[in-house]
Write a protein that holds these residues in place. Structure first.
Motif, PDB file in Angstrom:
ATOM      1  N   ASN A   7      52.592  -7.400  -6.678  1.00 35.79           N
ATOM      2  CA  ASN A   7      53.713  -8.318  -6.514  1.00 35.79           C
ATOM      3  C   ASN A   7      54.540  -7.822  -5.338  1.00 35.79           C
ATOM      4  N   TYR A   9      57.698  -6.275  -3.917  1.00 40.34           N
ATOM      5  CA  TYR A   9      58.782  -5.439  -4.423  1.00 40.34           C
ATOM      6  C   TYR A   9      59.764  -5.122  -3.311  1.00 40.34           C
ATOM      7  N   ARG A  10      60.982  -4.930  -3.702  1.00 37.36           N
ATOM      8  CA  ARG A  10      62.036  -4.448  -2.807  1.00 37.36           C
ATOM      9  C   ARG A  10      62.126  -2.939  -3.079  1.00 37.36           C
ATOM     10  N   SER A  71      60.946  -5.025   1.754  1.00 32.74           N
ATOM     11  CA  SER A  71      60.086  -5.851   0.892  1.00 32.74           C
ATOM     12  C   SER A  71      58.638  -5.573   1.245  1.00 32.74           C
ATOM     13  N   LYS A  98      61.044  -5.873  -8.476  1.00 31.98           N
ATOM     14  CA  LYS A  98      60.359  -7.070  -8.019  1.00 31.98           C
ATOM     15  C   LYS A  98      61.325  -7.888  -7.171  1.00 31.98           C
ATOM     16  N   ALA A  99      60.820  -8.411  -6.075  1.00 28.19           N
ATOM     17  CA  ALA A  99      61.666  -9.133  -5.129  1.00 28.19           C
ATOM     18  C   ALA A  99      62.393 -10.300  -5.794  1.00 28.19           C
ATOM     19  N   SER A 100      61.758 -10.964  -6.738  1.00 29.61           N
ATOM     20  CA  SER A 100      62.382 -12.120  -7.396  1.00 29.61           C
ATOM     21  C   SER A 100      63.560 -11.724  -8.273  1.00 29.61           C
ATOM     22  N   SER A 101      63.661 -10.439  -8.641  1.00 32.01           N
ATOM     23  CA  SER A 101      64.763 -10.011  -9.501  1.00 32.01           C
ATOM     24  C   SER A 101      65.871  -9.328  -8.727  1.00 32.01           C
ATOM     25  N   CYS A 102      65.759  -9.278  -7.388  1.00 31.38           N
ATOM     26  CA  CYS A 102      66.788  -8.634  -6.575  1.00 31.38           C
ATOM     27  C   CYS A 102      67.987  -9.546  -6.381  1.00 31.38           C
TER      28      CYS A 102
END
Length: 102
Positions: A7, A9-10, A71, A98-102
């Motif tokens: 996935n 990630y940041r 990212s 995860k980037a979507s949760s940043c």
């Protein structure tokens, strides 16, 4: 060492536990700093540097580093200089969300 993260990630930190597989004081293969870069990519083709330890002067068994968040879908440790005792990795981890949760 290259890792696919599965996935985006940041990322903002990593740790490495190093090994020196050819360590032999009698033969002159003594501990020395690892010189490397931690790189990241979205496609495993074009790489950017997240952390540069090319001028590292400290021999560390446990190496923890923080860097400006990036990212990534892929990360890799790119060795620049092989120390006299060789280089091995016992443990490698990257830290982030995860980037979507940043």
């Amino acid at each position: 060492l290259m890792v696919y993260l599965d996935n985006i990630y940041r990322l903002s930190a990593f740790s490495v536990i190093w090994a020196e597989p050819e360590l032999d004081y009698g033969a002159g293969r003594v501990p020395a700093p690892s010189k490397y870069r931690l790189e990241y990519s979205m496609d495993a083709t074009e790489w950017k540097t997240a952390f540069d330890a090319g001028d590292n002067a400290t021999d560390l068994l446990i190496d923890y580093r923080e860097f400006e968040p990036v990212s990534a879908l892929w990360v890799r440790r790119k060795g620049l200089v092989v120390p006299p005792a060789g280089v091995g990795v016992i443990h490698f981890a990257v830290f982030g969300a995860k980037a979507s949760s940043c």
